[in-house]
Design a protein around this motif. Structure first.
Motif, PDB file in Angstrom:
ATOM      1  N   ALA A   1       0.844  -1.204   0.000  1.00 39.66           N
ATOM      2  CA  ALA A   1       0.000   0.000   0.000  1.00 39.66           C
ATOM      3  C   ALA A   1       0.874   1.246   0.000  1.00 39.66           C
ATOM      4  CB  ALA A   1      -0.928   0.002   1.212  1.00 39.66           C
ATOM      5  N   GLY A   2       1.930   1.228   0.795  1.00 35.07           N
ATOM      6  CA  GLY A   2       2.848   2.361   0.822  1.00 35.07           C
ATOM      7  C   GLY A   2       3.499   2.589  -0.527  1.00 35.07           C
ATOM      8  N   ARG A   3       3.881   1.497  -1.183  1.00 33.34           N
ATOM      9  CA  ARG A   3       4.494   1.593  -2.511  1.00 33.34           C
ATOM     10  C   ARG A   3       3.506   2.185  -3.521  1.00 33.34           C
ATOM     11  NH1 ARG A   3       9.027   2.569  -3.921  1.00 33.34           N
ATOM     12  NH2 ARG A   3       7.984   4.053  -5.219  1.00 33.34           N
ATOM     13  N   ILE A   4       2.246   1.749  -3.445  1.00 34.18           N
ATOM     14  CA  ILE A   4       1.221   2.280  -4.351  1.00 34.18           C
ATOM     15  C   ILE A   4       1.072   3.783  -4.147  1.00 34.18           C
ATOM     16  CG2 ILE A   4      -1.268   2.307  -4.827  1.00 34.18           C
ATOM     17  CD1 ILE A   4      -1.221  -0.761  -4.293  1.00 34.18           C
ATOM     18  N   VAL A   5       0.998   4.208  -2.894  1.00 33.77           N
ATOM     19  CA  VAL A   5       0.844   5.637  -2.616  1.00 33.77           C
ATOM     20  C   VAL A   5       2.056   6.412  -3.124  1.00 33.77           C
ATOM     21  CG1 VAL A   5       0.672   7.377  -0.788  1.00 33.77           C
ATOM     22  CG2 VAL A   5      -0.762   5.327  -0.709  1.00 33.77           C
ATOM     23  N   LEU A   6       3.250   5.880  -2.907  1.00 33.44           N
ATOM     24  CA  LEU A   6       4.450   6.558  -3.414  1.00 33.44           C
ATOM     25  C   LEU A   6       4.444   6.626  -4.944  1.00 33.44           C
ATOM     26  CD1 LEU A   6       7.217   5.193  -1.020  1.00 33.44           C
ATOM     27  CD2 LEU A   6       6.248   7.505  -1.086  1.00 33.44           C
ATOM     28  N   ASP A   7       3.998   5.545  -5.595  1.00 36.26           N
ATOM     29  CA  ASP A   7       3.906   5.545  -7.058  1.00 36.26           C
ATOM     30  C   ASP A   7       2.890   6.584  -7.545  1.00 36.26           C
ATOM     31  OD1 ASP A   7       5.810   3.542  -7.145  1.00 36.26           O
ATOM     32  OD2 ASP A   7       4.372   1.935  -7.599  1.00 36.26           O
ATOM     33  N   LEU A   8       1.771   6.693  -6.834  1.00 34.11           N
ATOM     34  CA  LEU A   8       0.769   7.697  -7.197  1.00 34.11           C
ATOM     35  C   LEU A   8       1.339   9.106  -7.020  1.00 34.11           C
ATOM     36  CD1 LEU A   8      -2.361   6.059  -5.547  1.00 34.11           C
ATOM     37  CD2 LEU A   8      -1.992   6.349  -8.009  1.00 34.11           C
ATOM     38  N   LYS A   9       2.074   9.301  -5.935  1.00 33.20           N
ATOM     39  CA  LYS A   9       2.694  10.607  -5.686  1.00 33.20           C
ATOM     40  C   LYS A   9       3.684  10.947  -6.799  1.00 33.20           C
ATOM     41  CE  LYS A   9       5.312  13.129  -2.184  1.00 33.20           C
ATOM     42  NZ  LYS A   9       5.954  13.062  -0.866  1.00 33.20           N
ATOM     43  N   GLU A  10       4.524   9.963  -7.171  1.00 26.42           N
ATOM     44  CA  GLU A  10       5.499  10.173  -8.242  1.00 26.42           C
ATOM     45  C   GLU A  10       4.817  10.457  -9.576  1.00 26.42           C
ATOM     46  OE1 GLU A  10       8.145   6.805  -8.241  1.00 26.42           O
ATOM     47  OE2 GLU A  10       8.955   7.339  -6.267  1.00 26.42           O
ATOM     48  N   ALA A  11       3.603   9.918  -9.760  1.00 28.30           N
ATOM     49  CA  ALA A  11       2.840  10.154 -10.991  1.00 28.30           C
ATOM     50  C   ALA A  11       2.065  11.475 -10.916  1.00 28.30           C
ATOM     51  CB  ALA A  11       1.885   8.990 -11.255  1.00 28.30           C
ATOM     52  N   ARG A  12       2.342  12.251  -9.899  1.00 32.40           N
ATOM     53  CA  ARG A  12       1.779  13.591  -9.711  1.00 32.40           C
ATOM     54  C   ARG A  12       0.293  13.619  -9.372  1.00 32.40           C
ATOM     55  NH1 ARG A  12       5.683  17.644 -11.855  1.00 32.40           N
ATOM     56  NH2 ARG A  12       7.385  16.381 -12.608  1.00 32.40           N
ATOM     57  N   PHE A  13      -0.158  12.582  -8.678  1.00 31.19           N
ATOM     58  CA  PHE A  13      -1.508  12.652  -8.133  1.00 31.19           C
ATOM     59  C   PHE A  13      -1.451  13.561  -6.915  1.00 31.19           C
ATOM     60  CE2 PHE A  13      -2.020   8.947 -10.706  1.00 31.19           C
ATOM     61  CZ  PHE A  13      -3.359   8.940 -11.052  1.00 31.19           C
ATOM     62  N   SER A  14      -2.486  14.324  -6.724  1.00 24.80           N
ATOM     63  CA  SER A  14      -2.566  15.229  -5.580  1.00 24.80           C
ATOM     64  C   SER A  14      -2.849  14.434  -4.309  1.00 24.80           C
ATOM     65  CB  SER A  14      -3.697  16.231  -5.826  1.00 24.80           C
ATOM     66  OG  SER A  14      -4.103  16.828  -4.631  1.00 24.80           O
ATOM     67  N   ASN A  15      -2.360  14.945  -3.179  1.00 19.46           N
ATOM     68  CA  ASN A  15      -2.627  14.265  -1.916  1.00 19.46           C
ATOM     69  C   ASN A  15      -4.105  14.338  -1.530  1.00 19.46           C
ATOM     70  OD1 ASN A  15      -2.620  16.988  -1.261  1.00 19.46           O
ATOM     71  ND2 ASN A  15      -1.551  16.703   0.670  1.00 19.46           N
ATOM     72  N   THR A  16      -4.876  15.181  -2.184  1.00 18.25           N
ATOM     73  CA  THR A  16      -6.310  15.241  -1.921  1.00 18.25           C
ATOM     74  C   THR A  16      -7.100  14.274  -2.799  1.00 18.25           C
ATOM     75  OG1 THR A  16      -6.601  17.067  -3.471  1.00 18.25           O
ATOM     76  CG2 THR A  16      -6.192  17.655  -1.162  1.00 18.25           C
ATOM     77  N   GLU A  17      -6.419  13.590  -3.713  1.00 16.72           N
ATOM     78  CA  GLU A  17      -7.082  12.623  -4.597  1.00 16.72           C
ATOM     79  C   GLU A  17      -6.955  11.189  -4.093  1.00 16.72           C
ATOM     80  OE1 GLU A  17      -6.686  14.275  -9.084  1.00 16.72           O
ATOM     81  OE2 GLU A  17      -4.763  13.801  -8.118  1.00 16.72           O
ATOM     82  N   ILE A  18      -6.095  10.953  -3.113  1.00 18.60           N
ATOM     83  CA  ILE A  18      -5.760   9.590  -2.687  1.00 18.60           C
ATOM     84  C   ILE A  18      -6.320   9.323  -1.300  1.00 18.60           C
ATOM     85  CG2 ILE A  18      -3.874   7.978  -2.237  1.00 18.60           C
ATOM     86  CD1 ILE A  18      -2.154   9.789  -4.094  1.00 18.60           C
ATOM     87  N   SER A  19      -6.871   8.126  -1.119  1.00 19.33           N
ATOM     88  CA  SER A  19      -7.373   7.678   0.180  1.00 19.33           C
ATOM     89  C   SER A  19      -6.802   6.309   0.501  1.00 19.33           C
ATOM     90  CB  SER A  19      -8.899   7.558   0.170  1.00 19.33           C
ATOM     91  OG  SER A  19      -9.523   8.809   0.057  1.00 19.33           O
ATOM     92  N   ALA A  20      -6.756   6.002   1.779  1.00 21.08           N
ATOM     93  CA  ALA A  20      -6.377   4.667   2.233  1.00 21.08           C
ATOM     94  C   ALA A  20      -7.214   4.323   3.446  1.00 21.08           C
ATOM     95  CB  ALA A  20      -4.895   4.617   2.578  1.00 21.08           C
ATOM     96  N   LEU A  21      -7.484   3.038   3.604  1.00 18.33           N
ATOM     97  CA  LEU A  21      -8.304   2.570   4.706  1.00 18.33           C
ATOM     98  C   LEU A  21      -7.771   1.214   5.157  1.00 18.33           C
ATOM     99  CD1 LEU A  21     -10.953   3.030   6.359  1.00 18.33           C
ATOM    100  CD2 LEU A  21     -12.130   1.800   4.540  1.00 18.33           C
ATOM    101  N   PHE A  22      -7.488   1.096   6.451  1.00 19.83           N
ATOM    102  CA  PHE A  22      -6.954  -0.156   6.970  1.00 19.83           C
ATOM    103  C   PHE A  22      -7.245  -0.283   8.451  1.00 19.83           C
ATOM    104  CE2 PHE A  22      -3.752   3.114   6.958  1.00 19.83           C
ATOM    105  CZ  PHE A  22      -3.099   3.013   8.187  1.00 19.83           C
ATOM    106  N   LEU A  23      -7.172  -1.515   8.961  1.00 18.05           N
ATOM    107  CA  LEU A  23      -7.394  -1.764  10.378  1.00 18.05           C
ATOM    108  C   LEU A  23      -6.215  -1.265  11.184  1.00 18.05           C
ATOM    109  CD1 LEU A  23      -8.847  -5.382  10.564  1.00 18.05           C
ATOM    110  CD2 LEU A  23     -10.073  -3.223  10.778  1.00 18.05           C
TER     111      LEU A  23
END
Length: 174
Positions: free
Chosen positions: A16-38
């Motif tokens: 999940a962390g890798r996915i978020v970092l990949d999204l960040k590197e692809a210039r997705f905004s931090n307001t476009e990304i969500s995560a949900l976990f226990l």
């Protein structure tokens, strides 16, 4: 332009962390990304009658710290426990939706986001099983397609793209 959301399940906190970092590197905004976990540390501390070895506690704490560190980049919400829902941590736009969800369940919050009932229940089960839901919310078709490609390349499962009218497109449920 309709809102588009792409959801996936990451099988580990590291993935999940890798996915978020990949999204960040692809210039997705931090307001476009969500995560949900226990919140594994809360689950462990409430496990009645179970002995938890120190090494497991340290591993769980380190894992939680790593994912919260990566997730801290996501929106102003950062990592917060969602009241009334199992010990769940939400980051990004999904956090406020879950906080307002009727019935206090992950599935109801996802349904409020436009995820069809069956898929919402499936995601809730996967999250309760220890997986992490990662999602991207954007108005751009190109960006939603790019998010799906990033999810797929990272080995994510249960990838589903939704439009504002809650009709799933290109779902790749395994």
């Amino acid at each position: 332009m309709p809102q588009r959301s792409v959801f996936c399940i990451a099988l580990s906190r590291g993935r999940a962390g890798r996915i978020v970092l990949d999204l960040k590197e692809a210039r997705f905004s931090n307001t476009e990304i969500s995560a949900l976990f226990l919140d594994q540390s809360a689950i462990a501390s409430h496990a009645a009658g179970q002995e938890i070895r120190l090494a497991e506690e340290e591993s769980s704490t380190q894992s939680a710290a790593v994912i919260c560190g990566v997730m801290a980049w996501i929106a102003a919400v950062a990592c917060r426990v969602v009241p009334g829902i199992d010990p769940t941590i939400a980051a990004g736009p999904i956090a406020s939706t879950l906080s307002d969800a009727e019935g206090g369940s992950v599935a109801n919050g996802l349904i409020d986001l436009g995820v069809p009932h069956a898929e919402a229940r499936r995601y809730e089960g996967r999250i309760k099983g220890g997986n992490i839901l990662v999602s991207v919310h954007t108005e751009s078709r190109d960006k939603s397609d790019q998010a799906r490609e990033i999810f797929s390349a990272a080995g994510a499962e249960d990838i589903c793209m939704m439009t504002e009218n809650a009709s799933p497109t290109g779902a790749t449920f395994a």
